[in-house]
Design a protein around this motif. Structure first.
Motif, PDB file in Angstrom:
ATOM      1  N   ILE A  89       2.264 -12.861 -10.593  1.00 36.73           N
ATOM      2  CA  ILE A  89       2.622 -12.984 -12.006  1.00 36.73           C
ATOM      3  C   ILE A  89       3.037 -11.639 -12.579  1.00 36.73           C
ATOM      4  CG2 ILE A  89       1.594 -13.355 -14.291  1.00 36.73           C
ATOM      5  CD1 ILE A  89       0.187 -15.792 -13.154  1.00 36.73           C
ATOM      6  N   ALA A  90       2.330 -10.568 -12.197  1.00 34.36           N
ATOM      7  CA  ALA A  90       2.677  -9.236 -12.702  1.00 34.36           C
ATOM      8  C   ALA A  90       4.109  -8.883 -12.337  1.00 34.36           C
ATOM      9  CB  ALA A  90       1.712  -8.201 -12.138  1.00 34.36           C
ATOM     10  N   GLU A  91       4.536  -9.289 -11.144  1.00 39.63           N
ATOM     11  CA  GLU A  91       5.897  -9.002 -10.692  1.00 39.63           C
ATOM     12  C   GLU A  91       6.926  -9.783 -11.504  1.00 39.63           C
ATOM     13  OE1 GLU A  91       8.207 -10.533  -6.806  1.00 39.63           O
ATOM     14  OE2 GLU A  91       6.592  -9.106  -6.348  1.00 39.63           O
ATOM     15  N   VAL A  92       6.607 -11.048 -11.802  1.00 43.54           N
ATOM     16  CA  VAL A  92       7.522 -11.885 -12.587  1.00 43.54           C
ATOM     17  C   VAL A  92       7.671 -11.337 -13.995  1.00 43.54           C
ATOM     18  CG1 VAL A  92       7.944 -14.202 -13.500  1.00 43.54           C
ATOM     19  CG2 VAL A  92       6.954 -13.933 -11.222  1.00 43.54           C
ATOM     20  N   ILE A  93       6.553 -10.875 -14.568  1.00 44.55           N
ATOM     21  CA  ILE A  93       6.579 -10.387 -15.953  1.00 44.55           C
ATOM     22  C   ILE A  93       7.449  -9.145 -16.097  1.00 44.55           C
ATOM     23  CG2 ILE A  93       5.134  -9.309 -17.732  1.00 44.55           C
ATOM     24  CD1 ILE A  93       2.932 -11.299 -17.001  1.00 44.55           C
ATOM     25  N   VAL A  94       7.400  -8.234 -15.130  1.00 41.14           N
ATOM     26  CA  VAL A  94       8.174  -6.993 -15.249  1.00 41.14           C
ATOM     27  C   VAL A  94       9.601  -7.139 -14.725  1.00 41.14           C
ATOM     28  CG1 VAL A  94       6.086  -5.585 -15.085  1.00 41.14           C
ATOM     29  CG2 VAL A  94       7.391  -6.117 -13.007  1.00 41.14           C
ATOM     30  N   ASP A  95       9.907  -8.248 -14.113  1.00 40.01           N
ATOM     31  CA  ASP A  95      11.256  -8.472 -13.581  1.00 40.01           C
ATOM     32  C   ASP A  95      12.231  -8.686 -14.736  1.00 40.01           C
ATOM     33  OD1 ASP A  95      13.578  -9.243 -12.345  1.00 40.01           O
ATOM     34  OD2 ASP A  95      12.647 -10.753 -11.054  1.00 40.01           O
ATOM     35  N   PRO A  96      13.231  -7.799 -14.916  1.00 31.86           N
ATOM     36  CA  PRO A  96      14.171  -7.949 -16.040  1.00 31.86           C
ATOM     37  C   PRO A  96      14.983  -9.239 -15.959  1.00 31.86           C
ATOM     38  CG  PRO A  96      14.900  -6.247 -14.504  1.00 31.86           C
ATOM     39  CD  PRO A  96      13.514  -6.604 -14.109  1.00 31.86           C
ATOM     40  N   ALA A  97      15.038  -9.848 -14.794  1.00 36.54           N
ATOM     41  CA  ALA A  97      15.789 -11.094 -14.654  1.00 36.54           C
ATOM     42  C   ALA A  97      14.980 -12.312 -15.090  1.00 36.54           C
ATOM     43  CB  ALA A  97      16.239 -11.275 -13.206  1.00 36.54           C
ATOM     44  N   SER A  98      13.682 -12.130 -15.341  1.00 37.95           N
ATOM     45  CA  SER A  98      12.840 -13.259 -15.729  1.00 37.95           C
ATOM     46  C   SER A  98      13.167 -13.719 -17.137  1.00 37.95           C
ATOM     47  CB  SER A  98      11.357 -12.880 -15.649  1.00 37.95           C
ATOM     48  OG  SER A  98      10.981 -12.583 -14.322  1.00 37.95           O
ATOM     49  N   ASP A  99      13.089 -14.998 -17.358  1.00 32.75           N
ATOM     50  CA  ASP A  99      13.317 -15.560 -18.678  1.00 32.75           C
ATOM     51  C   ASP A  99      12.251 -15.051 -19.652  1.00 32.75           C
ATOM     52  OD1 ASP A  99      12.469 -18.030 -20.637  1.00 32.75           O
ATOM     53  OD2 ASP A  99      14.650 -17.930 -20.327  1.00 32.75           O
ATOM     54  N   PRO A 100      12.632 -14.598 -20.853  1.00 38.38           N
ATOM     55  CA  PRO A 100      11.648 -14.067 -21.814  1.00 38.38           C
ATOM     56  C   PRO A 100      10.552 -15.069 -22.156  1.00 38.38           C
ATOM     57  CG  PRO A 100      13.872 -13.482 -22.492  1.00 38.38           C
ATOM     58  CD  PRO A 100      14.009 -14.440 -21.352  1.00 38.38           C
ATOM     59  N   THR A 101      10.923 -16.340 -22.263  1.00 43.02           N
ATOM     60  CA  THR A 101       9.913 -17.362 -22.561  1.00 43.02           C
ATOM     61  C   THR A 101       8.909 -17.473 -21.428  1.00 43.02           C
ATOM     62  OG1 THR A 101      11.487 -18.627 -23.899  1.00 43.02           O
ATOM     63  CG2 THR A 101       9.538 -19.802 -23.077  1.00 43.02           C
ATOM     64  N   LEU A 102       9.397 -17.407 -20.200  1.00 47.21           N
ATOM     65  CA  LEU A 102       8.504 -17.464 -19.048  1.00 47.21           C
ATOM     66  C   LEU A 102       7.563 -16.266 -19.044  1.00 47.21           C
ATOM     67  CD1 LEU A 102       7.558 -18.646 -16.353  1.00 47.21           C
ATOM     68  CD2 LEU A 102       9.431 -17.392 -15.237  1.00 47.21           C
ATOM     69  N   ARG A 103       8.093 -15.084 -19.347  1.00 50.71           N
ATOM     70  CA  ARG A 103       7.234 -13.894 -19.369  1.00 50.71           C
ATOM     71  C   ARG A 103       6.120 -14.054 -20.393  1.00 50.71           C
ATOM     72  NH1 ARG A 103      12.165 -10.702 -18.731  1.00 50.71           N
ATOM     73  NH2 ARG A 103      12.176 -10.242 -20.964  1.00 50.71           N
TER      74      ARG A 103
END
Length: 374
Positions: free
Chosen positions: A49-63
């Motif tokens: 999850i930490a990786e998904v949150i800092v990934d700039p490609a992740s959807d803001p809502t998902l973060r």
């Protein structure tokens, strides 16, 4: 399923599961094979999850959603004494609405579910498939054998702490409160699990879920959200009471000496009465339709069985929690003691707790009535 960067159980998994296939009977090989393949797919889709949150490609809502998940996960261990491990620290988008589909089956004139004995989890009252079409094919086979069936989509399952279970899109999509319910419920399975006693396991986890939600709502929810939650709990309790009462009527019918034709007629009348009572209950809720799917065309013995697994013994566990004065660690110890009993002794103890719960409800009703008359 990658549990965390420094530890990867996945390379060990295929060998372990291959051993499962080698000891399984021929009739079970196809089932275990789809279970292995499906589980490995979930593992491969998982990311920290930490990786998904800092990934700039992740959807803001998902973060934002995953930030809320981290708070829920921390709360579970800190405030509910649930396992502190790497479960629900990863995320997987499976690109489908459910992770598995469970098939339930029961005879035409019985509420005793068909059971399947599986490695590691014992005998269970359902059979899960990662592909809905596989579930439908299996259900069709059972119907040809004369069983009634129900297929239920499942947003989450537990590997009982053997692997780091991920947060899945299948329950993240349902909102923060449903994520909290799911995390509390599934982590409870990691604490206590009795192979072969599905009703015990699910009712215990549901009781933990309910207490977890009560505490979570107290500290994280607004007054309006708490009110909505309380209303929903009241609806759930009313529905559970309705289903419990009718299950007793169905059981009495099936235990009677009526002929098969007479039982079929009486059975149809009971289902009609159940739908009618539900309509009255729904009207008392102002037309709330959240449970309408329970009473669709799949309403049969198998569905009655599926509903009972999650609700029938919950009052017993909640009575035990009350005896423990809401002390969760003590409650878990008491539940573990119950789990260690043989099946008959365990059921007898839970039945006694159900009586305690029933007496408590009646006492509360009497107090409320007396207060209202003053």
């Amino acid at each position: 399923m990658r549990s965390r960067p420094e530890h990867h159980p996945a390379p060990l998994l295929p060998a372990a599961l291959l051993a499962v296939l080698l000891v399984a009977g021929c009739s079970h090989i196809a089932y275990y094979a789809q279970a292995i393949s499906g589980h490995l797919d979930v593992m491969r889709a998982s990311r920290p999850i930490a990786e998904v949150i800092v990934d700039p490609a992740s959807d803001p809502t998902l973060r934002e959603q995953l930030e809320q998940v981290r708070a829920i996960r921390d709360f579970a261990s800190r405030e509910l004494a649930l396992p502190e491990n790497h479960s629900y620290r990863t995320y997987a988008d499976l690109e489908r609405p459910y992770v598995v589909w469970n098939v339930f089956a029961a005879p035409e004139f019985s509420l005793d579910p068909l059971r399947w004995c599986l490695l590691m989890v014992g005998c269970v009252s359902y059979r899960g498939y990662y592909d809905r079409l596989d579930a439908e094919r299996f259900a069709a086979e059972l119907r040809q054998q004369g069983y009634e069936t129900f297929i239920g989509g499942v947003p989450a399952y537990s590997t009982l702490g053997h692997f780091a279970d991920p947060v899945l899109n299948t329950f993240l999509r349902l909102g923060t409160l449903e994520v909290a319910r799911t995390v509390f419920h599934e982590l409870a399975h990691q604490l206590v699990f009795v192979p072969g006693d599905t009703q015990f396991n699910e009712s215990f986890a549901t009781a933990v879920e309910n207490e977890g939600m009560r505490r979570w709502m107290m500290v994280r929810a607004s007054a309006e959200q708490r009110s909505v939650f309380a209303t929903q709990r009241a609806r759930q309790a009313a529905l559970a009471g309705l289903m419990h009462a009718f299950r007793k009527e169905f059981a009495a019918l099936y235990a009677s000496d009526r002929t098969a034709d007479q039982q079929r007629v009486a059975k149809l009348l009971l289902f009609s009465a159940l739908r009618g009572d539900y309509a009255n209950l729904k009207a008392s809720w102002g037309g709330y339709t959240g449970y309408d799917t329970v009473f669709d065309d799949q309403l049969n013995n198998a569905r009655l069985v599926a509903l009972a697994l999650y609700s029938e013994l919950v009052p017993a566990f909640e009575a035990l929690l009350a005896e423990c004065r809401q002390d969760l660690p003590l409650f878990y110890q008491r539940v573990a003691t119950l789990a260690a009993l043989d099946a008959d002794s365990r059921r007898a103890a839970l039945t006694r707790l159900l009586v305690t719960a029933s007496d408590s409800v009646e006492e509360s009703a009497d107090i409320a009535a007396a207060t209202a008359s003053e």
